[in-house]
Design a protein around this motif. Structure first.
Motif, PDB file in Angstrom:
ATOM      1  N   UNK A   3      93.742 -46.458 -65.114  1.00 45.90           N
ATOM      2  CA  UNK A   3      94.985 -45.895 -64.587  1.00 45.90           C
ATOM      3  C   UNK A   3      94.863 -44.395 -64.369  1.00 45.90           C
ATOM      4  N   UNK A   4      94.121 -43.687 -65.232  1.00 52.49           N
ATOM      5  CA  UNK A   4      93.967 -42.238 -65.074  1.00 52.49           C
ATOM      6  C   UNK A   4      93.193 -41.896 -63.801  1.00 52.49           C
ATOM      7  N   UNK A   5      92.174 -42.678 -63.514  1.00 53.60           N
ATOM      8  CA  UNK A   5      91.400 -42.422 -62.298  1.00 53.60           C
ATOM      9  C   UNK A   5      92.257 -42.671 -61.061  1.00 53.60           C
ATOM     10  N   UNK A   6      93.042 -43.741 -61.090  1.00 52.78           N
ATOM     11  CA  UNK A   6      93.939 -44.028 -59.968  1.00 52.78           C
ATOM     12  C   UNK A   6      94.930 -42.888 -59.787  1.00 52.78           C
ATOM     13  N   UNK A   9      93.177 -39.947 -58.042  1.00 50.12           N
ATOM     14  CA  UNK A   9      92.999 -40.204 -56.613  1.00 50.12           C
ATOM     15  C   UNK A   9      94.337 -40.164 -55.879  1.00 50.12           C
ATOM     16  N   UNK A  10      95.403 -40.600 -56.537  1.00 51.08           N
ATOM     17  CA  UNK A  10      96.728 -40.549 -55.922  1.00 51.08           C
ATOM     18  C   UNK A  10      97.169 -39.112 -55.685  1.00 51.08           C
ATOM     19  N   UNK A  11      96.899 -38.244 -56.664  1.00 51.85           N
ATOM     20  CA  UNK A  11      97.237 -36.831 -56.494  1.00 51.85           C
ATOM     21  C   UNK A  11      96.429 -36.205 -55.369  1.00 51.85           C
ATOM     22  N   UNK A 157      91.874 -39.512 -46.283  1.00 56.68           N
ATOM     23  CA  UNK A 157      91.445 -40.853 -45.865  1.00 56.68           C
ATOM     24  C   UNK A 157      90.695 -41.552 -46.993  1.00 56.68           C
ATOM     25  N   UNK A 158      89.708 -40.852 -47.556  1.00 52.69           N
ATOM     26  CA  UNK A 158      88.892 -41.456 -48.620  1.00 52.69           C
ATOM     27  C   UNK A 158      89.756 -41.820 -49.820  1.00 52.69           C
ATOM     28  N   UNK A 159      90.614 -40.903 -50.247  1.00 48.98           N
ATOM     29  CA  UNK A 159      91.466 -41.175 -51.410  1.00 48.98           C
ATOM     30  C   UNK A 159      92.456 -42.302 -51.113  1.00 48.98           C
ATOM     31  N   UNK A 165      92.729 -50.029 -52.803  1.00 46.68           N
ATOM     32  CA  UNK A 165      91.941 -51.155 -53.334  1.00 46.68           C
ATOM     33  C   UNK A 165      92.685 -51.937 -54.411  1.00 46.68           C
ATOM     34  N   UNK A 166      93.227 -51.312 -55.469  1.00 44.00           N
ATOM     35  CA  UNK A 166      93.984 -52.092 -56.459  1.00 44.00           C
ATOM     36  C   UNK A 166      95.273 -52.676 -55.884  1.00 44.00           C
ATOM     37  N   UNK A 167      95.855 -52.001 -54.886  1.00 44.60           N
ATOM     38  CA  UNK A 167      97.056 -52.512 -54.243  1.00 44.60           C
ATOM     39  C   UNK A 167      96.774 -53.846 -53.547  1.00 44.60           C
ATOM     40  N   UNK A 168      95.555 -53.993 -53.009  1.00 43.59           N
ATOM     41  CA  UNK A 168      95.167 -55.215 -52.311  1.00 43.59           C
ATOM     42  C   UNK A 168      95.146 -56.436 -53.232  1.00 43.59           C
TER      43      UNK A 168
END
Length: 362
Positions: A3-6, A9-11, A157-159, A165-168
């Motif tokens: 969750x921390x990595x997500x 990337x969200x930020x 774009x990359x982020x 990916x987890x949303x999928x």
């Protein structure tokens, strides 16, 4: 993925997108007409259709150069280029060899009559659109600033792909929850369109960043390869008399059979030395047309002194320019580029809407 990595990337996606959004929208809106710049140029162009009759004797390069210089007393030649679809040679002059672009004068000369004719470029509005898209009328600082915005766009774009990916795993690909709230529906549209166009926008974004580095890249080429090619002439005084430009072009073409002249840079400018005509040759294929090979001809003796392909970093720049605008595959590719540009505008605008609506709700 934790969750921390997500969250990280969200930020990245959030702030990279927000910072570049306004400039990205400007680039997309100005880039749309630039995709069709050739077609717009032809539509707005009122230049006469010049056609040489079979067997007609045309003015040679030296005669055309003499006409251009007589029309601009006191100026010196800077560049000579050649129209592909009509017998016209374009001569650019200026008050001095290192004159800035604002002081240059462009004269298209009809080889059948010797008259100065109208240029084929549309000018006016299209020139303004190009300058806005290129550097916002700020020169090199504007170029570099838009390069930073392009880099942030690629980061967004990359982020976005990473956090999608987890949303999928929660819903099927392509699902749009239209029956739910308006914001949720636009979130699905934003994600779907963003993923579908990710490869294209990455290519356009990266080539755009490369294009903003054009001046530094060409400066490196001048300091590196061009300096090495002209090193034997470093301490020699400039020639008092210059040899025939037509003969110099013929000499360069003889050293590279099958290639045609793209343009000529005269002595003293940024693309040549004080002693050389720099004849830039191009191939016949779609790729080699974009990769000019400079041939240096001694302006005093007319002797070929060096010919060398552009280095890899300059080739990367030259190939990225047509790829950025889809300018190598004809009208069908341009239409595809335009449609993808419109989709990118929708993705960008929907992202801004999602952020504003979330902020309002909070």
């Amino acid at each position: 993925m934790t969750r921390d990595i997500v969250r990280i990337w969200t930020l990245i996606h959030k702030w990279a997108s927000l910072i570049c959004t306004a400039f990205l929208l400007m680039l997309c809106l100005t880039g749309l007409p630039l995709v069709f710049h050739d077609e717009i140029d032809r539509a707005l162009n009122h230049a006469p259709n010049i056609v040489a009759t079979p067997g007609q004797r045309l003015l040679n390069d030296d005669q055309v150069l003499d006409i251009a210089l007589r029309a601009r007393p006191g100026e010196v030649p800077l560049f000579m280029s050649f129209d592909v679809d009509r017998p016209v040679i374009n001569v650019t002059t200026g008050p001095r060899a290192d004159a800035p672009e604002s002081l240059m004068h462009f004269a298209p000369i009809d080889q059948t009559s010797g008259r100065i004719v109208a240029a084929t470029g549309a000018g006016g509005v299209m020139d303004v659109v190009l300058r806005i898209h290129k550097d916002m009328f700020l020169g090199l600082p504007g170029l570099l600033f838009l390069g930073v915005m392009g880099a942030l766009f690629v980061a967004a774009i990359v982020s976005g792909l990473v956090i999608y990916t987890p949303f999928m795993r929660k819903i099927d690909f392509g699902t749009v929850r239209a029956s739910r709230s308006t914001r949720l529906k636009w979130l699905d549209y934003h994600n779907l369109l963003g993923v579908v166009t990710a490869a294209w926008v990455t290519v356009v974004g990266l080539t755009g960043v490369i294009n903003t580095l054009s001046e530094p890249i060409l400066a490196v080429w001048r300091a590196d390869q061009l300096a090495a090619m002209t090193a034997p002439y470093k301490d020699k005084p400039p020639p008092i008399r210059r040899s025939s430009i037509a003969a110099a072009i013929a000499t360069a073409q003889a050293a590279a059979p099958g290639m045609r002249v793209q343009f000529v840079a005269f002595p003293g400018g940024a693309f040549s030395s004080k002693h050389h005509y720099a004849v830039f040759l191009q191939g016949a294929t779609p790729a080699t047309k974009r990769l000019p090979t400079p041939a240096l001809v001694d302006a005093e003796t007319g002797r070929l002194t060096a010919i060398r392909r552009m280095p890899w970093y300059a080739q990367g720049l030259l190939l990225s320019q047509p790829l950025h605008f889809g300018d190598y595959g004809g009208l069908p590719l341009k239409i595809l580029w335009a449609l993808l540009d419109i989709v990118t505008i929708i993705v960008t605008a929907s992202g801004l809407y999602l952020w504003l609506s979330k902020k309002k709700a909070a």
